[in-house]
Design a protein around this motif. Structure first.
Motif, short mmCIF file in Angstrom:
data_model
loop_
_atom_site.label_atom_id
_atom_site.label_comp_id
_atom_site.label_asym_id
_atom_site.label_seq_id
_atom_site.Cartn_x
_atom_site.Cartn_y
_atom_site.Cartn_z
N LEU A 25 0.80 -1.35 -0.01
CA LEU A 25 -0.11 0.07 0.14
C LEU A 25 0.77 1.19 -0.17
O LEU A 25 2.02 1.20 0.82
CB LEU A 25 -0.71 -0.05 1.18
CG LEU A 25 -2.14 0.70 1.01
CD1 LEU A 25 -3.12 0.44 0.22
CD2 LEU A 25 -2.87 0.87 2.67
N ARG A 26 0.40 2.14 -0.77
CA ARG A 26 1.41 3.41 -0.84
C ARG A 26 0.45 4.57 -0.59
O ARG A 26 -0.74 4.41 -0.89
CB ARG A 26 1.96 3.67 -2.36
CG ARG A 26 2.74 2.43 -2.58
CD ARG A 26 4.03 2.80 -2.17
NE ARG A 26 5.15 1.69 -3.14
CZ ARG A 26 6.46 1.72 -2.66
NH1 ARG A 26 7.06 2.63 -2.12
NH2 ARG A 26 7.02 0.87 -3.20
N LYS A 27 1.23 5.68 -0.13
CA LYS A 27 0.40 7.12 0.02
C LYS A 27 0.89 7.93 -1.13
O LYS A 27 1.92 8.05 -1.36
CB LYS A 27 0.31 7.38 1.52
CG LYS A 27 -0.09 8.90 1.89
CD LYS A 27 -0.15 9.16 3.11
CE LYS A 27 -0.82 10.49 3.43
NZ LYS A 27 -2.16 10.50 3.44
N CYS A 28 -0.35 8.69 -1.58
CA CYS A 28 0.03 9.55 -2.62
C CYS A 28 0.14 10.84 -2.27
O CYS A 28 -0.79 11.31 -1.45
CB CYS A 28 -0.91 9.26 -3.80
SG CYS A 28 -0.45 10.36 -5.22
N ARG A 29 1.03 11.71 -2.62
CA ARG A 29 0.95 12.98 -1.88
C ARG A 29 0.21 13.73 -2.63
O ARG A 29 -0.53 13.71 -3.77
CB ARG A 29 2.31 13.62 -2.34
CG ARG A 29 3.70 13.04 -1.78
CD ARG A 29 5.03 13.45 -2.38
NE ARG A 29 4.98 15.16 -2.41
CZ ARG A 29 5.94 15.83 -2.14
NH1 ARG A 29 7.01 15.26 -1.49
NH2 ARG A 29 5.74 17.08 -2.04
N ILE A 30 -0.50 14.83 -1.84
CA ILE A 30 -1.66 15.52 -2.35
C ILE A 30 -1.48 16.52 -3.32
O ILE A 30 -2.31 16.78 -4.27
CB ILE A 30 -2.24 16.35 -0.93
CG1 ILE A 30 -3.75 16.50 -1.26
CG2 ILE A 30 -1.49 17.52 -0.53
CD1 ILE A 30 -4.94 15.99 -0.73
N ASP A 31 -0.20 16.95 -3.35
CA ASP A 31 0.14 17.94 -4.40
C ASP A 31 0.77 17.29 -5.79
O ASP A 31 1.29 17.77 -6.67
CB ASP A 31 1.37 18.55 -4.01
CG ASP A 31 2.54 18.04 -3.25
OD1 ASP A 31 2.60 16.97 -3.35
OD2 ASP A 31 3.46 18.80 -3.28
N SER A 32 0.68 15.72 -5.78
CA SER A 32 1.13 15.13 -6.93
C SER A 32 0.10 15.26 -8.19
O SER A 32 -0.95 15.21 -7.87
CB SER A 32 1.33 13.51 -6.47
OG SER A 32 1.35 12.66 -7.78
N ARG A 33 0.69 15.09 -9.28
CA ARG A 33 -0.19 15.19 -10.38
C ARG A 33 -0.82 14.22 -10.82
O ARG A 33 -2.10 14.28 -11.37
CB ARG A 33 0.56 15.62 -11.74
CG ARG A 33 1.65 14.59 -12.01
CD ARG A 33 2.43 14.84 -13.20
NE ARG A 33 3.54 14.09 -13.36
CZ ARG A 33 3.39 12.92 -14.08
NH1 ARG A 33 2.30 12.51 -14.80
NH2 ARG A 33 4.27 12.01 -14.29
N VAL A 34 -0.66 13.04 -10.15
CA VAL A 34 -1.65 11.73 -10.37
C VAL A 34 -2.74 11.39 -9.14
O VAL A 34 -3.25 10.42 -9.07
CB VAL A 34 -0.88 10.51 -10.45
CG1 VAL A 34 -0.21 10.52 -11.85
CG2 VAL A 34 0.23 10.15 -9.50
N HIS A 35 -2.67 12.50 -7.91
CA HIS A 35 -3.37 12.20 -6.84
C HIS A 35 -4.84 11.94 -7.32
O HIS A 35 -5.70 11.25 -6.73
CB HIS A 35 -3.23 13.25 -5.91
CG HIS A 35 -4.07 13.21 -4.69
ND1 HIS A 35 -5.41 13.65 -4.41
CD2 HIS A 35 -3.64 12.49 -3.52
CE1 HIS A 35 -5.67 13.35 -3.23
NE2 HIS A 35 -4.86 12.61 -2.67
N GLN A 36 -5.23 12.82 -8.34
CA GLN A 36 -6.62 12.75 -8.67
C GLN A 36 -7.13 11.23 -9.14
O GLN A 36 -8.21 10.69 -8.76
CB GLN A 36 -7.13 13.65 -9.71
CG GLN A 36 -8.45 13.67 -10.21
CD GLN A 36 -9.09 14.92 -11.25
OE1 GLN A 36 -8.07 15.48 -11.69
NE2 GLN A 36 -10.03 15.20 -11.19
N ASN A 37 -6.12 10.64 -9.99
CA ASN A 37 -6.42 9.26 -10.42
C ASN A 37 -6.06 8.21 -9.33
O ASN A 37 -6.68 7.16 -9.53
CB ASN A 37 -5.24 8.92 -11.60
CG ASN A 37 -5.81 9.98 -12.71
OD1 ASN A 37 -6.69 10.23 -12.76
ND2 ASN A 37 -4.73 10.21 -13.49
N LEU A 38 -5.29 8.35 -8.40
CA LEU A 38 -4.78 7.21 -7.51
C LEU A 38 -5.39 7.45 -6.17
O LEU A 38 -5.84 6.33 -5.33
CB LEU A 38 -3.27 7.44 -7.09
CG LEU A 38 -2.46 6.96 -8.28
CD1 LEU A 38 -0.83 7.16 -7.92
CD2 LEU A 38 -2.93 5.59 -8.65
#
Length: 76
Positions: A25-38
């Motif tokens: 399990l990974r945590k996606c950074r909120i400011d990442s460009r892929v956050h909306q997808n992941l």
């Protein structure tokens, strides 16, 4: 009596269980460009380097995997 568990503790418990399946399990950074997808959390198959689940709800997964009691609450 309701028990509470932190997100970090539950995240660690889920990863411990997934390790035997070759997943993580990974945590996606909120400011990442892929956050909306992941979403905030996503699952990765380490052998194939593929995302196998997105928008993971830690509390729901914890209860489905019997890592926390149904009455437990997850706190930030």
């Amino acid at each position: 009596m309701n028990q509470s568990i932190t997100e970090k503790t539950l995240f660690t418990r889920i990863n411990r269980l997934l390790k035997s399946q070759g997943k993580r399990l990974r945590k996606c950074r909120i400011d990442s460009r892929v956050h909306q997808n992941l979403g905030d959390y996503y699952e990765v198959d380490l052998e194939h380097n593929l995302v196998t689940a997105t928008h993971v709800d830690l509390e729901r997964w914890g209860k489905e995997l019997f890592l926390i009691k149904p009455s437990a609450a997850v706190i930030a």
